[in-house]
Write an enzyme that holds these catalytic residues in place. Sequence first.
Site, PDB file in Angstrom:
ATOM      1  N   LYS A 137      12.654   3.596 -10.801  1.00 22.86           N
ATOM      2  CA  LYS A 137      12.811   4.659  -9.812  1.00 22.86           C
ATOM      3  C   LYS A 137      12.206   5.961 -10.335  1.00 22.86           C
ATOM      4  CE  LYS A 137      14.428   6.540  -5.998  1.00 22.86           C
ATOM      5  NZ  LYS A 137      14.780   7.899  -6.271  1.00 22.86           N
ATOM      6  N   GLU A 188       5.207   9.506  -6.738  1.00 23.09           N
ATOM      7  CA  GLU A 188       5.420  10.227  -5.470  1.00 23.09           C
ATOM      8  C   GLU A 188       4.969  11.691  -5.574  1.00 23.09           C
ATOM      9  OE1 GLU A 188       9.577   9.907  -4.069  1.00 23.09           O
ATOM     10  OE2 GLU A 188       9.513  12.087  -3.923  1.00 23.09           O
TER      11      GLU A 188
END
Lengths: 291, 291, 291, 291
Positions: free
Chosen positions: D163, D170
């Site tokens: 993550k 991102e």
Amino acid sequence: MQLGLVGLGKMGGNMRERLRAAGHEVVGFDRNPEVSDVASVAELVEKLAAPRAVWVMVPAGVTEATIDELAGLLDAGDIIVDGGNSRYSDDGPRAARLGAQGIGYVDAGVSGGVWGRENGYALMVGGAPEHVERLMPIFDALKPAGEFGFVHAGPVGAGHYSKMVHNGIEYALMHAYAEGYELMAASELITDVPGVIKSWREGTVVRSWLLDLLDAALEADPQLAGLRGYADDTGEGRWTVEEAIRLAVPMNVIAASLFARFTSRQEDSPAMKAVAALRNQFGGHAIHKNP
Amino acid sequence: MQLGLVGLGKMGGNMRERLRAAGHEVVGFDRNPEVSDVASVAELVEKLAAPRAVWVMVPAGVTEATIDELAGLLDAGDIIVDGGNSRYSDDGPRAARLGAQGIGYVDAGVSGGVWGRENGYALMVGGAPEHVERLMPIFDALKPAGEFGFVHAGPVGAGHYSKMVHNGIEYALMHAYAEGYELMAASELITDVPGVIKSWREGTVVRSWLLDLLDAALEADPQLAGLRGYADDTGEGRWTVEEAIRLAVPMNVIAASLFARFTSRQEDSPAMKAVAALRNQFGGHAIHKNP
Amino acid sequence: MQLGLVGLGKMGGNMRERLRAAGHEVVGFDRNPEVSDVASVAELVEKLAAPRAVWVMVPAGVTEATIDELAGLLDAGDIIVDGGNSRYSDDGPRAARLGAQGIGYVDAGVSGGVWGRENGYALMVGGAPEHVERLMPIFDALKPAGEFGFVHAGPVGAGHYSKMVHNGIEYALMHAYAEGYELMAASELITDVPGVIKSWREGTVVRSWLLDLLDAALEADPQLAGLRGYADDTGEGRWTVEEAIRLAVPMNVIAASLFARFTSRQEDSPAMKAVAALRNQFGGHAIHKNP
Amino acid sequence: MQLGLVGLGKMGGNMRERLRAAGHEVVGFDRNPEVSDVASVAELVEKLAAPRAVWVMVPAGVTEATIDELAGLLDAGDIIVDGGNSRYSDDGPRAARLGAQGIGYVDAGVSGGVWGRENGYALMVGGAPEHVERLMPIFDALKPAGEFGFVHAGPVGAGHYSKMVHNGIEYALMHAYAEGYELMAASELITDVPGVIKSWREGTVVRSWLLDLLDAALEADPQLAGLRGYADDTGEGRWTVEEAIRLAVPMNVIAASLFARFTSRQEDSPAMKAVAALRNQFGGHAIHKNP
């Protein structure tokens, strides 16, 4: 020797003084009659005996026009020196144009800023050996004492090219110190940031003239509270990165220091608006609204 | 004054000589009996009169163990100096531990490399004023002549912190010159790259000690043909960027110079494999296969 | 409608098929007689009824010559479309030249690669409204089904400009995934890197078509062991950064992904040789010698 | 199956609904009694039949305390899942601590933001196979329909690690689009920037969910005039770069996007103040003074 000097601003004016102090005969022209020796470029050319040498030291925007005017007045065998911050890629075509008239062309990158009159100007020169040779007495008078500060870097264009790279490096050197300064200023541990900077001036790996100047700036204003984090750029940094792109040379460090200047001049960042808008879209993250 | 000195390698050995030349009494210990003055750390401690000062100058990996050993031998009122390249964040806990025994702790960032014995070592020092004060005769002997080269940067940790930032800046300064060097080497225009570098040593904005060293390296090997573009890193550059991240300080330039070192040590780039694989997927672009 | 199509390579050939499948009449020319419908550009022009539309889809190096040849054969009222990867700054002068003959010019950035025949080609178009309007049946046939995939981005040049920016973004997107991939591959914790990449294809913020392709590449070669970390660049990435420099737009991310490609193509890094030489000079750090 | 769920905020609340819609029995606790099913964590534990599974979905700052509280209430054989944004390096020690009591531990990176309830949550999971296996019904209910959106990435820590990397990527994806957006917005050629962005949603190489969101944001505010270029960061981007530094992975692109966020939050740049001060020192360049 005799030299015509067109442009007597911050740089040209000081160069005239340094050349005269070395015994050269300088005929200077400037648009400002208060500092000019002659009334026109034409009069300047008249006052020089052939074969003439004329040094052009004018802002980049008027260099081309100034050289064109001179080309209409000079004779075969004369030489023009461009000491301004021209893009190196302008030099080749310019030299070819002048060469068709038998006029020589030498490009000279000049470093030294406001300190040059006293310490000498570092010179990076490009041109044909016979032209450079003829101008050596002028170069010798302008350059710093000692064995360094002058190079005949290659053919026409190599002088401005070297100066361009010099300035690209300069951007990154300055930003390296600046990042270190900001980190120490942000730290709770360093109680005497100007003192650390000052201490580095001897014995360290990072000692340099730029570090001396940073110390001087912090002497005058220990927190740099009086000025804004705003920096213009004068072209050479951009050209350096463009040239790196042309030659496929990785240039992360110099490019980052150039981009930091761009950022410094923005009221707000359109890119960061887009990032803020995206974060709001996917995560419901709060955005900072304009009033 | 008297000083114990643990670690007599490239740095410690030269420091002992510089201190003795200044009239100080140095008792040195090293694992290598050929250079050691005493047979053990215990013997070193015995030879010093209280209150003692012991300077630890050992590789980062054994600093903690060395200081622990010393802590078991020293008395309240003594001082330990760590002159190695410890991470600044180790200093606070270490000082607290020693302080519980009444032992003082000073951290000293030391710059100067192999040139230090002759030119002096730049010192960046962190610690309590009374501890730093007591050690000033040692600092004065080690530092370069002149007004620079020493700073008491703040409390415990500030010395190593300053040295960390110094080294982070150093990475970026080196890489700035390196990028400019590569660009000129790639250009068809510059016929004398070492000559340009050498000329910059006087009168330019980019003059520095590192530039002098680059000139020396190019004197020895004008195309740097004899060595590979491979560079290790010793920790301070990483810590500088980590600290910038902790304090939310933008650090593109120093980080890029750190990442360039990482890249220099890779046989092949996994990231660029992924890029090549993607280009092949969407565009049918040719890939370079491994044999 | 009728369309002349010059260039029937990987892109042009597939576009011809997609256009014919949509009911258009395409007369294609290619230097390769096996795929060409006509023997020459002249014959192509003859076969079209005025006012003609000719789409040029040739490698960047021969675009200018192809358009010049066409300009000598077409009549006032005809339109040329350049669908290749021309630099946007060539479009304005080209349109002016053609406009003097009454020939219209439209620049079209085309994305979609080898997948375009099936999925449609995204089109970014620049030109005068009346020219774009006339070509809409062609654009409609080429573009993907659905509401997206076509934009009239502005006047002449805006199409290639948009495509240039698209590709600049593409470089950075690819490199973002690549850096994340490399980090996971280097970590001892992630035992199933391809599995993580695959899992991201649904429900995550980073899902994208490029991610799907990375998954496909890892399906075929889970460690990308078969290929080298080497990536060419086709111009648009360079132009994007050059344009950012011209407009003073900070562009650290796209520039870094461009520079990474440059690095990927170097046998050894001259910059890192300079860094290694400097470290050796000041610190006596070991250098890696060339054999 | 039965699940305890501690934390019913924006994420936890929606997850409870999605789980219940899938037929699971969820006992939720939140400090806010209006949304909580039980009055205390103790009551939550009482309501679950052993062996229990409790999912912790609380802000990073209180995760440790929440897990400690649970550990005091649970029995050997129970499992705790941390679905928050913990640093992966906290997972190992935490699992060891819980393991000493016989309590299992699974770390789950959860992506999907406010869209997750409807579309499903992408899950990246780390832990022992037997623990992950037991929780599969929960994971299956939370994940998106289809074959993607779930991965068992490795042992404890691998979920949060994945993550973390996801979020680092991102950052850079967002900034890539943002730089391209800014360039087009600065250009005089592109008359319909939102139109170009929208057109990219089909058929291009850069199509992605983030691009869809950028289109949505520009639909709502075509010039992003209503918001400031300001972006917080929530930790994962910093950890990604720190981890790259630890593993010597070059990470210019993600790091640059992180640094851009830092810059976006500064009123003025101390680094650029230093650059401005230096330019003034050596060149007499004008500085912008603070009022």
